[in-house]
Design an enzyme around this catalytic site. Structure first.
Site, short mmCIF file in Angstrom:
data_model
loop_
_atom_site.label_atom_id
_atom_site.label_comp_id
_atom_site.label_asym_id
_atom_site.label_seq_id
_atom_site.Cartn_x
_atom_site.Cartn_y
_atom_site.Cartn_z
CB SER A 149 22.38 -26.18 16.56
OG SER A 149 22.75 -25.11 15.90
CE1 TYR B 206 18.20 -25.38 15.02
CE2 TYR B 206 20.07 -23.74 15.59
CZ TYR B 206 19.07 -24.92 14.91
OH TYR B 206 20.60 -26.27 14.15
N1 LIG Z 1 20.16 -27.89 7.96
C1 LIG Z 1 21.83 -27.41 9.19
O1 LIG Z 1 22.74 -26.38 8.73
C2 LIG Z 1 22.18 -27.19 10.48
C3 LIG Z 1 23.08 -27.37 11.46
C4 LIG Z 1 23.32 -27.88 12.56
C5 LIG Z 1 21.89 -28.47 13.07
N2 LIG Z 1 21.01 -28.78 12.33
C6 LIG Z 1 20.43 -29.87 12.96
O2 LIG Z 1 20.42 -30.96 12.41
C7 LIG Z 1 19.24 -31.31 12.14
C8 LIG Z 1 18.39 -31.90 11.12
O3 LIG Z 1 18.64 -31.26 10.26
P1 LIG Z 1 17.94 -30.46 8.79
O4 LIG Z 1 18.91 -29.09 8.06
O5 LIG Z 1 18.23 -32.11 8.26
O6 LIG Z 1 16.59 -31.00 9.57
P2 LIG Z 1 15.56 -31.03 7.89
O7 LIG Z 1 14.19 -30.20 8.47
O8 LIG Z 1 15.83 -31.34 6.53
O9 LIG Z 1 15.40 -32.38 8.41
C9 LIG Z 1 14.45 -32.96 9.91
C10 LIG Z 1 13.83 -33.88 9.61
O10 LIG Z 1 12.63 -34.23 10.99
C11 LIG Z 1 11.73 -35.11 10.06
N3 LIG Z 1 10.70 -34.28 11.36
C12 LIG Z 1 10.47 -33.41 11.76
N4 LIG Z 1 9.09 -33.49 13.24
C13 LIG Z 1 9.54 -34.44 13.25
C14 LIG Z 1 8.52 -35.35 13.94
N5 LIG Z 1 7.46 -35.14 15.09
N6 LIG Z 1 9.08 -36.92 14.28
C15 LIG Z 1 9.53 -37.31 13.58
N7 LIG Z 1 10.57 -36.06 13.04
C16 LIG Z 1 10.67 -35.02 12.25
C17 LIG Z 1 11.95 -34.23 8.97
O11 LIG Z 1 10.61 -35.42 8.54
C18 LIG Z 1 13.08 -34.38 8.65
O12 LIG Z 1 12.88 -35.78 7.74
C19 LIG Z 1 18.30 -30.73 12.75
O13 LIG Z 1 18.10 -31.21 14.74
C20 LIG Z 1 19.03 -29.10 12.86
O14 LIG Z 1 18.50 -28.76 14.10
C21 LIG Z 1 21.19 -28.56 10.84
#
Ligand SMILES: NC(=O)c1ccc[n+]([C@@H]2O[C@H](COP(=O)([O-])OP(=O)(O)OC[C@H]3O[C@@H](n4cnc5c(N)ncnc54)[C@H](O)[C@@H]3O)[C@@H](O)[C@H]2O)c1
Length: 241
Positions: free
Chosen positions: A130, A153
């Site tokens: 991130s 985070y």
């Molecule tokens: N959304 C944003 O703005 C953003 C920005 C930068 C980075 N990210 C990163 O991108 C990635 C995805 O983000 P997102 O917004 O899609 O998150 P999200 O919460 O929508 O999706 C996360 C997924 O991880 C799965 N998950 C949770 N715990 C788990 C476990 N123990 N084992 C396996 N799967 C598990 C959930 O079921 C879900 O499908 C994350 O690592 C997040 O930090 C997101």
């Protein structure tokens, strides 16, 4: 390509699955839930916080008709106290979140590297970090909202970028590559005041859509990035400048 997507059911993950499928890739979806994953994509229950399920996943992928070329980890494990502001985060909760998220990404990366060694073919792993693994939070843009950048985070995502470098160096001489992307904020019904302040820190669009990440993900997974290893690709419309 044949690609494993962990966190395949997530907001970004299920859109990445759709993009990879639309671009003629074979996709293996792994997560703890699957309601957003199309039924015709193979689904493997995998809990990032339970190493035995990650090991079972890689074991089950050894003899695929189209052997795995890579994986992307988009999972986001966190506990029920996650998201509090700094002075409300307990020692126990901080450690638990680091363990769940960074510990899980470590184990997944380790088993992916071992998988690559035994398969004797190129493997590209993309870990999702991130912008907040790269720069300190701009706390002022969160004023007046319930949102913050959790301290865990920042610790997790910055450590992940360096963990990748460790793996890349350790795996020297093998066909294993490991890189990360650091996306900016993805638009998903955040408060308008926040979106506006966020956008003022960018050079064009502001908050991104998941599809703004697709080209970079496919690039890092594919042969076009063969000699890119241990790097972090920031995709943030200039937010970290
Ligand atoms: N959304 C944003 O703005 C953003 C920005 C930068 C980075 N990210 C990163 O991108 C990635 C995805 O983000 P997102 O917004 O899609 O998150 P999200 O919460 O929508 O999706 C996360 C997924 O991880 C799965 N998950 C949770 N715990 C788990 C476990 N123990 N084992 C396996 N799967 C598990 C959930 O079921 C879900 O499908 C994350 O690592 C997040 O930090 C997101």
């Amino acid at each position: 390509m044949s690609i494993l997507v962990l966190g395949a059911n997530g907001y970004i993950g299920h859109q990445v699955v759709a993009d990879l499928v639309a671009n003629d890739n074979h996709v293996v979806a792994a997560d703890v839930a699957f309601e957003h994953v199309p039924a015709n994509v193979s689904q493997h229950f995998t809990d990032l916080t339970k190493p035995e399920t990650i090991a079972a996943l890689f074991d089950s992928l050894r003899d695929l008709d189209s052997p795995l070329d890579g994986a992307i980890n988009l999972a986001y494990p966190r506990n029920s106290q996650y998201g509090r502001s700094l002075f409300d985060v307990t020692y126990e909760s901080f450690c638990e979140n680091v363990s769940l998220h960074l510990g899980g990404f470590f184990e997944f990366s380790k088993l992916a590297a071992l998988f690559c060694q035994t398969q004797q073919r190129p493997f590209s792993l993309v870990n999702v970090s991130s912008i907040y693994g790269v720069i300190a939070p701009k706390f002022e843009i969160y004023n007046g909202t319930e949102m913050t950048v959790p301290v865990e985070y920042a610790a997790i995502k910055s450590a992940l970028i360096h963990l990748n470098k460790y793996f890349a160096a350790y795996m020297k001489g093998t066909r294993f590559r490991i890189n990360s992307i650091s996306p900016g904020g993805i638009l998903d019904s955040q408060p308008e005041s926040f979106v506006q302040k966020y956008t003022e820190n960018c050079t064009g669009k502001g908050m991104l859509d998941a599809n703004d990440l697709f080209g970079s993900i496919r690039f890092l997974l594919g042969a076009g990035s063969e000699f890119i290893n241990g790097q972090n690709l920031i995709i943030d419309d200039g937010f970290t400048l």
